[in-house]
Design an enzyme around this catalytic site. Structure first.
Site, PDB file in Angstrom:
ATOM      1  N   CYS A   1     -28.364 -34.508  35.318  1.00 30.04           N
ATOM      2  CA  CYS A   1     -29.025 -33.672  36.311  1.00 30.04           C
ATOM      3  C   CYS A   1     -29.816 -32.568  35.614  1.00 30.04           C
ATOM      4  CB  CYS A   1     -27.995 -33.053  37.258  1.00 30.04           C
ATOM      5  SG  CYS A   1     -28.728 -31.999  38.539  1.00 30.04           S
ATOM      6  N   PRO A   2     -31.142 -32.604  35.679  1.00 29.30           N
ATOM      7  CA  PRO A   2     -31.939 -31.545  35.031  1.00 29.30           C
ATOM      8  C   PRO A   2     -31.729 -30.181  35.673  1.00 29.30           C
ATOM      9  CG  PRO A   2     -33.340 -32.962  36.379  1.00 29.30           C
ATOM     10  CD  PRO A   2     -31.996 -33.611  36.337  1.00 29.30           C
TER      11      PRO A   2
END
Length: 337
Positions: A128-129
């Protein structure tokens, strides 16, 4: 991408996410709700904003845990227990334990290699950025709670904004600044609720079924093959029932499901439902009953059938990989016994 560039991008993602949370949480209180109640600290104002700020505090707490908690990596030198089939996943091609060619190490059940992290992650869900971290075994519970509190906070926030807009008291006519901030907060909060809400529903479903995002993709592929008649229906082995599934992620005490807590278990093995999965029979010396044979133009299958034809280049490549992994497995077995 270099390590320094990757680190900078991660900080930008986290900074942007934190700025969005802060804008929605505090701009509305300073320029909308505070003037709405006469810019005076009152019981009515506290009753409105105390629950909202508690929800925001839980967002910050869980977001910090998502960012800073290590999702869990495979311990150096970890080997599957060849003397027991419990908790062992095998490769479809060889019937042997799963092996990561990038890390050059065995992979525990539900672990996958993360390119961004450069290692295998225990019970990997996705990278998840927004949290600049991989979501895995040790931080998945924090991630689910983070989504839950965003949903509840956004709903509460929109309700308060709507009540302010619908307030017909002529003495509380909004100023130009208030109107601008109301519009900006609607513009920021509604899309967040819509996007995160859909994402949350998906992950709540994953919690209820004890499925990761990667496993969900794999289940879709299996379902497609079943519909086409390529394989028989396979029951997902980690579905223990809705209540037990929730407990594996959020803890055994329902009253504490919404409270941040450390994930239980090592992430190296997981309980499975009875009567599921394909188990490999193991001798007392630890040698598994994996039968395979390769000759020119001849392949012997595990079910005793044989296929006599010229092997394709892909089949020859996979056969060589199988022999390589088989040699590593036999070496590990010799070390065990």
């Amino acid at each position: 991408m270099s390590e320094q560039t990757s680190r900078l991008c991660g900080r930008i993602w986290v900074g942007s996410t934190s700025s969005l949370i802060a804008f929605i949480a505090y701009s509305s209180q300073i320029w909308v709700f505070w003037p709405w109640k006469g810019s005076v600290l009152s019981v009515e104002l506290i009753q409105l904003l105390l629950p909202f700020n508690l929800l925001v505090a839980m967002i910050w707490w869980n977001y910090r845990l998502c960012v800073t908690t290590d999702p869990g990596g495979v311990p150096r030198g970890w080997m599957p227990d060849f003397k027991s089939t419990e908790g062992m996943e095998v490769k479809k091609l060889t019937g042997g334990p799963r092996y990561c060619r990038t890390c050059e190490a065995h992979k525990p059940p539900r672990a996958h290699h993360c390119r961004q992290s450069g290692r295998c992650i225990l019970r990997m869900d996705h990278y998840c950025p927004w949290v600049n971290n991989c979501v895995g075994h040790y931080n998945y519970g924090h991630f689910v709670r983070f989504l839950f509190y965003i949903d509840v906070s956004c709903i509460y926030h929109i309700v308060l904004l709507t009540k302010r807009v619908l307030d017909t008291d002529y003495r509380r006519t909004p100023t130009g600044t208030e109107i601008v901030m109301i519009i900006l907060n609607y513009t920021a909060c509604v899309p967040v609720l819509f996007a995160v809400g859909i994402f949350s529903l998906y992950h709540f479903y994953c919690v209820f079924t004890n499925t990761t995002t990667i496993e969900s993709w794999e289940k879709d592929k299996v379902a497609t093959l079943v519909r086409r008649g390529r394989i028989r229906e396979v029951k997902f082995p980690y579905h223990l029932g809705v209540y037990a599934n929730i407990c594996t992620v959020l803890g055994p005490r329902p009253l504490l499901w919404c409270w941040p807590q450390r994930m239980r278990g090592s992430g190296l093995s997981f309980p499975t439902a009875e009567g599921t999965g394909k188990w490999v029979e193991v001798h007392e010396r630890g040698r598994s009953m994996i039968r395979g044979k390769r000759e020119r133009g001849h392949v012997e299958l595990d079910d005793g059938q044989s296929l006599s034809r010229e092997l394709t280049p892909d089949e020859r490549r996979r056969a060589r990989l199988w022999e390589r992994e088989q040699r590593k497995l036999e070496k590990a077995l010799r070390e065990l016994v």
